[in-house]
Write a protein that holds these residues in place. Structure first.
Motif, mmCIF file in Angstrom:
data_model
loop_
_atom_site.group_PDB
_atom_site.id
_atom_site.type_symbol
_atom_site.label_atom_id
_atom_site.label_comp_id
_atom_site.label_asym_id
_atom_site.label_seq_id
_atom_site.Cartn_x
_atom_site.Cartn_y
_atom_site.Cartn_z
ATOM 1 N N TYR A 16 -15.024 0.138 -2.032
ATOM 2 C CA TYR A 16 -14.747 0.921 -0.814
ATOM 3 C C TYR A 16 -14.056 0.041 0.233
ATOM 4 O O TYR A 16 -13.112 0.484 0.885
ATOM 5 N N GLY A 57 -3.205 9.851 0.524
ATOM 6 C CA GLY A 57 -3.567 8.433 0.401
ATOM 7 C C GLY A 57 -4.862 8.134 1.148
ATOM 8 O O GLY A 57 -5.760 7.464 0.633
ATOM 9 N N GLU A 101 -9.591 1.917 -11.296
ATOM 10 C CA GLU A 101 -10.068 0.663 -10.724
ATOM 11 C C GLU A 101 -11.248 0.134 -11.530
ATOM 12 O O GLU A 101 -12.039 0.901 -12.071
ATOM 13 N N LYS A 106 -6.939 -0.781 2.718
ATOM 14 C CA LYS A 106 -5.665 -0.124 2.377
ATOM 15 C C LYS A 106 -5.387 1.022 3.347
ATOM 16 O O LYS A 106 -4.255 1.234 3.775
ATOM 17 N N ALA A 107 -6.451 1.778 3.686
ATOM 18 C CA ALA A 107 -6.279 2.889 4.642
ATOM 19 C C ALA A 107 -5.773 2.344 5.974
ATOM 20 O O ALA A 107 -4.834 2.885 6.573
ATOM 21 N N ARG A 123 -12.240 -2.579 -0.097
ATOM 22 C CA ARG A 123 -10.819 -2.824 -0.457
ATOM 23 C C ARG A 123 -9.982 -1.603 -0.076
ATOM 24 O O ARG A 123 -8.887 -1.714 0.463
ATOM 25 N N ASN A 124 -10.536 -0.432 -0.346
ATOM 26 C CA ASN A 124 -9.796 0.800 -0.048
ATOM 27 C C ASN A 124 -9.707 1.082 1.447
ATOM 28 O O ASN A 124 -8.685 1.561 1.937
ATOM 29 N N ARG A 178 -7.720 9.330 -0.743
ATOM 30 C CA ARG A 178 -7.993 8.454 -1.878
ATOM 31 C C ARG A 178 -8.711 7.174 -1.420
ATOM 32 O O ARG A 178 -9.658 6.716 -2.024
ATOM 33 N N PHE A 179 -8.257 6.617 -0.283
ATOM 34 C CA PHE A 179 -8.799 5.326 0.174
ATOM 35 C C PHE A 179 -10.145 5.452 0.894
ATOM 36 O O PHE A 179 -10.764 4.440 1.220
ATOM 37 N N THR A 180 -10.570 6.690 1.189
ATOM 38 C CA THR A 180 -11.872 6.831 1.865
ATOM 39 C C THR A 180 -12.848 7.662 1.015
ATOM 40 O O THR A 180 -13.848 8.170 1.521
ATOM 41 N N VAL A 232 0.850 -1.207 0.000
ATOM 42 C CA VAL A 232 0.000 0.000 0.000
ATOM 43 C C VAL A 232 0.881 1.250 0.000
ATOM 44 O O VAL A 232 0.605 2.219 -0.720
#
Ligand SMILES: Cc1cc2nc3c(=O)[nH]c(=O)nc-3n(C[C@H](O)[C@H](O)[C@H](O)COP(=O)(O)OP(=O)(O)OC[C@H]3O[C@@H](n4cnc5c(N)ncnc54)[C@H](O)[C@@H]3O)c2cc1C
Length: 233
Positions: free
Chosen positions: A99, A202, A86, A105-106, A101-102, A205-207, A75
């Motif tokens: 979401y 990041g 994506e 990552k967060a 998956r992200n 982006r991930f949320t 990540v």
């Protein structure tokens, strides 16, 4: 732990609905209010359990029982690269699958960076541990809701599960913002400068989520509860 906080929210709202009478032992909510409160204390207080959750996962990672740092480093590498388009996915929960998956990552980004940065002192950084625990709780409960709704849809069909779909979408919408806030609180506690900026980007982006009309979704959920006058799910 999560359930103990949900029930406190529920009985608190229940008491509020009774207004001034809710405060009185003559109304039915005061018993529930008192009974619910102990759940955040016995079997370990929620503060201690939050810290234990993260501590136990990190120990499993250190013993090699689970691979945490591999995915966390992946990540971290992704943060330095240009975001890939994506796959939009299909179906009613295409967004939510992306979401979740992200969100993971967060979580990996925040926990991985905290481990790398603070090493052995992390176990003493209680506020950061609690932030990470709250992110994990968000991921776990959001994914559980999604999987349960998907199972129900496979049994009853999409039309019969419109409320469960509303509930999952509403929950994800809330959780994206919560995870962003917990993550921000954690990383601003141990990072600075360019590194902090990269992680904040990041996290954003991930949320990131698509706009969602939560007011209408909540109204549809409430309408069914009012119509049935009992727990309907
Ligand atoms: C009705 C009831 C039934 C119970 N039943 C049992 C039972 O059957 N068996 C049993 O073994 N025990 C039982 N207990 C005890 C219960 O497990 C303890 O009350 C609980 O673990 C909290 O410990 P404490 O009361 O000593 O609070 P403390 O440990 O003194 O904690 C006080 C407050 O400080 C917070 N705190 C403490 N340390 C930290 C920290 N490091 N960081 C942040 N916050 C912190 C706690 O979260 C809490 O909010 C029961 C308690 C009650 C009230």
């Amino acid at each position: 732990m999560f359930g103990s906080e949900v029930i406190d929210f529920v009985v608190d709202e229940g008491l509020q609905i009774y207004g001034g009478m809710g405060f009185s032992a003559e109304a039915p909510m005061e018993r529930s209010y008192r009974d619910a409160r102990i759940n955040r204390i016995f079997e370990g207080t929620n503060e201690i359990n939050r810290m234990l959750t993260v501590d136990m996962i990190l120990k499993k990672g250190m013993k090699g029982e689970i691979d945490l740092m591999g995915p966390a480093q992946k990540v971290a590498g992704e943060l330095l690269s240009i975001p890939e388009m994506e796959d939009a996915g299909e179906g009613v929960f295409a967004n939510e699958r992306r979401y979740i998956r992200n969100f993971k990552k967060a979580g990996l980004m925040v926990a991985g960076a905290a481990v790398q940065k603070l090493m052995a002192t992390l176990s003493k950084e209680q506020e950061i541990l609690m932030n990470i625990a709250d992110i994990l709780i968000g991921i776990y409960t959001a994914e559980s809701a999604l999987l349960r709704a998907e199972k129900l849809i496979s049994l009853r069909g999409e039309e019969a599960c419109s409320l469960q779909i509303d509930m999952v979408k509403t929950y994800f919408n809330d959780m994206a913002d919560n995870i962003n806030k917990f993550g921000k609180d954690a990383i601003t506690s141990f990072a600075e400068g360019d590194e902090l900026r990269a992680m904040l980007m990041g996290l954003k982006r991930f949320t990131k989520t698509e706009p969602f009309n939560h007011k209408e979704a909540r109204k549809r959920i409430a309408a069914l509860v009012i119509e049935e006058n009992k727990y309907p799910f």
